[in-house]
Scaffold this active site. Structure first.
Site, PDB file in Angstrom:
ATOM      1  N   ARG A  33       3.128 -10.651  -2.176  1.00 45.21           N
ATOM      2  CA  ARG A  33       4.460 -11.422  -1.636  1.00 45.21           C
ATOM      3  C   ARG A  33       5.362 -11.824  -2.742  1.00 45.21           C
ATOM      4  O   ARG A  33       6.562 -11.947  -2.356  1.00 45.21           O
ATOM      5  CB  ARG A  33       4.223 -12.431  -0.701  1.00 45.21           C
ATOM      6  CG  ARG A  33       2.971 -12.145   0.650  1.00 45.21           C
ATOM      7  CD  ARG A  33       3.543 -10.922   1.236  1.00 45.21           C
ATOM      8  NE  ARG A  33       2.903  -9.701   0.779  1.00 45.21           N
ATOM      9  CZ  ARG A  33       3.330  -8.514   0.807  1.00 45.21           C
ATOM     10  NH1 ARG A  33       4.572  -8.306   1.739  1.00 45.21           N
ATOM     11  NH2 ARG A  33       2.594  -7.414   0.657  1.00 45.21           N
TER      12      ARG A  33
ATOM     13  N   LYS B 279       7.986   2.433   1.190  1.00 46.35           N
ATOM     14  CA  LYS B 279       7.205   3.115   2.228  1.00 46.35           C
ATOM     15  C   LYS B 279       8.249   3.430   3.454  1.00 46.35           C
ATOM     16  O   LYS B 279       8.241   4.467   3.795  1.00 46.35           O
ATOM     17  CB  LYS B 279       6.236   2.195   3.089  1.00 46.35           C
ATOM     18  CG  LYS B 279       5.648   2.333   4.131  1.00 46.35           C
ATOM     19  CD  LYS B 279       4.719   1.526   4.747  1.00 46.35           C
ATOM     20  CE  LYS B 279       5.234   0.185   5.115  1.00 46.35           C
ATOM     21  NZ  LYS B 279       6.394   0.363   6.077  1.00 46.35           N
ATOM     22  N   THR B 280       9.130   2.592   3.653  1.00 41.88           N
ATOM     23  CA  THR B 280       9.978   2.980   4.844  1.00 41.88           C
ATOM     24  C   THR B 280      11.152   3.916   4.246  1.00 41.88           C
ATOM     25  O   THR B 280      11.455   4.694   4.960  1.00 41.88           O
ATOM     26  CB  THR B 280      10.832   1.663   5.005  1.00 41.88           C
ATOM     27  OG1 THR B 280       9.863   0.428   5.580  1.00 41.88           O
ATOM     28  CG2 THR B 280      12.133   2.003   6.143  1.00 41.88           C
TER      29      THR B 280
ATOM     30  N   GLN C 192      -3.896  -3.267   2.779  1.00 45.53           N
ATOM     31  CA  GLN C 192      -3.076  -4.410   3.673  1.00 45.53           C
ATOM     32  C   GLN C 192      -3.569  -4.411   5.053  1.00 45.53           C
ATOM     33  O   GLN C 192      -2.802  -4.768   6.150  1.00 45.53           O
ATOM     34  CB  GLN C 192      -1.695  -4.102   3.392  1.00 45.53           C
ATOM     35  CG  GLN C 192      -1.086  -4.382   2.218  1.00 45.53           C
ATOM     36  CD  GLN C 192       0.394  -4.297   2.032  1.00 45.53           C
ATOM     37  OE1 GLN C 192       1.110  -5.060   2.355  1.00 45.53           O
ATOM     38  NE2 GLN C 192       0.947  -3.196   1.397  1.00 45.53           N
TER      39      GLN C 192
ATOM     40  N   ASP D 280       4.191   4.692  11.203  1.00 46.91           N
ATOM     41  CA  ASP D 280       4.496   3.608  10.339  1.00 46.91           C
ATOM     42  C   ASP D 280       3.149   2.622  10.456  1.00 46.91           C
ATOM     43  O   ASP D 280       2.620   2.416  11.554  1.00 46.91           O
ATOM     44  CB  ASP D 280       5.792   3.058  10.365  1.00 46.91           C
ATOM     45  CG  ASP D 280       6.077   2.162   9.155  1.00 46.91           C
ATOM     46  OD1 ASP D 280       5.549   2.244   8.195  1.00 46.91           O
ATOM     47  OD2 ASP D 280       6.823   1.153   9.691  1.00 46.91           O
ATOM     48  N   GLU D 281       2.810   1.956   9.105  1.00 42.46           N
ATOM     49  CA  GLU D 281       1.836   0.983   9.202  1.00 42.46           C
ATOM     50  C   GLU D 281       0.565   1.400  10.032  1.00 42.46           C
ATOM     51  O   GLU D 281       0.029   0.715  10.501  1.00 42.46           O
ATOM     52  CB  GLU D 281       2.346  -0.207   9.889  1.00 42.46           C
ATOM     53  CG  GLU D 281       3.817  -1.000   9.257  1.00 42.46           C
ATOM     54  CD  GLU D 281       3.504  -1.530   7.990  1.00 42.46           C
ATOM     55  OE1 GLU D 281       2.419  -1.481   7.431  1.00 42.46           O
ATOM     56  OE2 GLU D 281       4.378  -2.249   7.353  1.00 42.46           O
TER      57      GLU D 281
END
Length: 671
Positions: free
Chosen positions: A618, A48-49, A270, A239-240
């Site tokens: 995770r 994503k980043t 998420q 973002d997010e």
């Protein structure tokens, strides 16, 4: 007629980034998309980043000036890292980008126009301690105290007001839904909020929520100011986005109103922070709010082996409200499927996790590559006990070590004092829980108590011998009655019985007013009650707590363990954004995960399922899903546990079932 004039970007050669070589096809499609509204659904571990960073570089290459780009994130670190990555890709080109958290950008805008919303230049930003001090001052002036009912403490009010502001829900609804025990106080709490807002203006101060709400207010009340930023920010990147609340989403909508070049990146699967005001509907409804928006899905996962992703895909499939997607692995298959481990009891669950960690370490795993995740902090108690017994070093990201938390130490103080009436520090900790009793008052009460108790201790004498402040007289009487009840004729009852009595008689009400996370702290104490049932003697129970709090962790690992190397214990909420090679997800039972409070609300249950998805993703290499068939000492006795519905939603073929038994040979304990 006004003449149009365009200032071009700085001249000079810029590196041509080979986007096709550095991005996968899904990322490339999002990065090089045409202007306009775009929603990028980026699955866990999908880069994503990287996608957001290259999008900024792409815009700069196309001639967009840095000052015309707004990059909104949830941490300053994330914004800084993205801008630094862009600078690495395009040296010197990123200078001037407006990048930062929603709060930092709000502060930057408000500093330019404070007078437009009734503040002055140089306004102060209060941290949480400043905010609580100001609220306490307002409460004192307004007389919001009661001898009959505890008024919420300043930090509880801060959380309550914050939820109201960020969700847009009235205070009365917030109290009714989340703080039911304050229902009779709603009119006073609403009045308190009005007075607090007034005092902030008097003192020319803002709290952190104001940096969002006052910015939105500025735009709504002053269209000319809003127009400045709407014209400046030709491209808005967020973002997010799944973690945004109502105000944050409305700020994005307002700023992007003119150009409509807004790209939001996130993962609906998420979205797990509704309890602190995040609105899942923001990301779900984005295509409706921005007609014609492009939706990109990035599903290639670079983190986990395929076996873990198969479980993750199955874990989230049951949700009806989502953007459907299937994570696919770039990595090769691992050595085994995720383990499904049913244990006889919660104690055996702890023993299994600890032993398996030791085995992984012997096989070469670094301890910092291992994590134990759980739905709620109190789920970790037996694990912490077992790790301590075996000398396995650990760190906790979800809070303090279990027995070091304030409410656990408060409760232990009651037991320590009745077991040892000469324990001055425990007595003072207890009486400082009373309203109006500070350090000086506690000293006075201790002097009176010490001379009155006698041997054996007769707590009934304290009714007449001690003179508490008038504000705390009623609470002092209840406290003395409770001491008499838990230690009749100076003889302490069993530890579990005493904790139950203290909780019911005095401490439950205290927690409601003192702690914003009252319900989770109450669960902690119920867990301690269950643990205490195995001790007949209060002295033995307190000795065990002292040993567990102070023991050195170095026994079973021996010289192999680096002193700085520790496994991680974390709630799933705290673990979001992190990853480990080996993950143990414990307490996979109905009522624990999903939590009992979520079972009657479909939306809450779907968020619990998203939380499960976050936990599974995770892990990079190995995943263990554990659940105990029996919870020892639950409530009034032992309780059978059912496996979590989330486990039953995963096809059996995706998991490897472990059959665990206990050896009959005795195991040496470190102490």
């Amino acid at each position: 007629m006004a003449r149009s004039y365009v200032i071009e970007g700085p001249s000079g050669a810029r590196p041509n980034i080979a986007y096709e070589a550095e991005l996968n096809p899904e990322q490339l499609a999002a990065v090089t998309s045409e202007p306009g509204p775009s929603l990028v659904i980026a699955g866990a571990g999908s880069g994503k980043t990287r996608t957001l960073t290259y999008r900024v570089a792409w815009l700069l290459e196309k001639g967009v000036l840095p000052r015309n780009i707004l990059l909104l994130t949830f941490t300053n670190k994330a914004a800084r890292e993205m801008v630094e990555r862009v600078s690495h890709l395009m040296p010197g080109a990123a200078q001037g980008i407006w990048g930062g958290t929603f709060h930092s950008i709000g502060n930057r805008i408000l500093r330019r126009h404070p007078e437009r919303i009734g503040f002055q230049q140089g306004f102060s930003i209060m941290d949480r301690e400043d905010q609580e001090d100001l609220m306490a001052s307002v409460m004192a002036r307004a007389g919001f105290t009661s001898k009959e009912k505890r008024f919420p403490k300043a930090d509880v009010l801060g959380d309550l007001f914050s939820l109201s502001i960020n969700t847009g829900e009235p205070i009365s609804k917030i109290v009714t839904d989340r703080y039911r025990y304050f229902f009779p106080l709603i009119p006073d709490i609403e009045k308190m909020h009005v007075l607090y807002e007034g005092r902030k203006r008097e003192t020319n101060s803002m709290d952190f929520d104001d940096l969002l709400s006052k910015t939105l207010q500025l735009f709504e009340l002053c269209p000319d100011v809003a127009e400045v930023y709407q014209k400046q920010f030709q491209h808005v990147l967020v973002d997010e986005y799944q973690d945004t609340n109502r105000i944050q989403a409305e700020l994005v909508d307002s700023i992007a109103r003119v150009h409509r070049n807004v790209m939001v990146v996130g993962d609906d699967a998420q979205s797990i922070y509704s309890w602190r005001g995040a609105n899942f509907e923001n990301i779900l409804a984005f295509p409706k709010r921005y007609d014609g928006a492009n939706v990109f899905r990035i599903t290639t996962n670079y983190r986990s082996v395929p076996e873990i992703l198969n479980v993750a895909n199955a874990a989230i499939a049951g949700n009806t409200k989502q953007f459907p997607k299937e994570l696919t692995a770039i990595r090769k298959s691992g050595p085994a499927r995720p383990g499904l481990v049913s244990l006889a009891t919660n104690n055996q669950q702890a023993a299994f996790v600890a032993q398996r960690i030791l085995e992984l370490h012997e096989e070469g795993a670094d301890l910092h590559e291992i994590a134990i995740l759980y739905r709620a902090h109190y789920h970790s108690m037996e694990i912490q006990l077992e790790l301590t017994r075996r000398g396995i070093p650990y760190e906790i990201t979800s809070g303090l070590r279990f027995f070091e938390q304030a409410h656990i130490k408060d409760m232990a103080a009651f037991l320590k004092f009745v077991a040892n009436p000469r324990d001055e520090m425990s007595f003072k900790r207890i009486v400082r829980l009373l309203p109006g009793v500070g350090a000086k008052g506690a000293e006075t009460l201790w002097d009176q108590t010490r001379s009155a108790l006698g041997e054996p201790a007769n707590f009934a004498k304290l009714h007449e011998a001690c003179k508490p402040p008038s504000k705390s007289a009623k609470h002092w009487t209840q406290l003395v009655h409770t001491l008499e009840e838990i230690a009749p004729e100076g003889k302490p009852l069993g530890p579990a019985t005493m904790i139950e009595s203290v909780l019911e008689a005095v401490y439950d009400e205290y927690m409601q007013g003192k702690f914003s996370n009252y319900e989770s702290r109450r669960e902690d104490l119920l867990t301690v009650i269950n643990y205490a049932r195995q001790f007949e003697s209060t002295e033995d129970f307190l000795s065990q707590l002292a040993l567990l709090s102070g023991i050195e962790t170095s026994s079973e690992l021996g010289p192999m363990a680096d002193e700085t190397e520790k496994i991680t214990l974390s709630s799933i909420h705290q673990a979001k954004g992190l990853e480990w090679k080996f993950v143990f997800l414990i307490w996979m039972t109905e009522g624990m995960f999903p939590s009992s409070r979520s079972l009657e609300n479909p939306d809450s249950l779907e968020e619990e399922r998203r939380l499960f998805y976050v936990a599974v993703t995770r892990s990079r290499d190995e995943l263990y899903l554990t659940w105990p068939e029996m919870r020892l000492g639950s409530g009034w006795g032992d309780a059978f546990q059912r496996p979590s519905r989330f486990l039953q939603e995963i096809p059996e073929a995706l998991l490897e079932e472990w059959n665990v038994s206990e050896s009959t040979a005795p195991r040496d304990e470190p102490f």
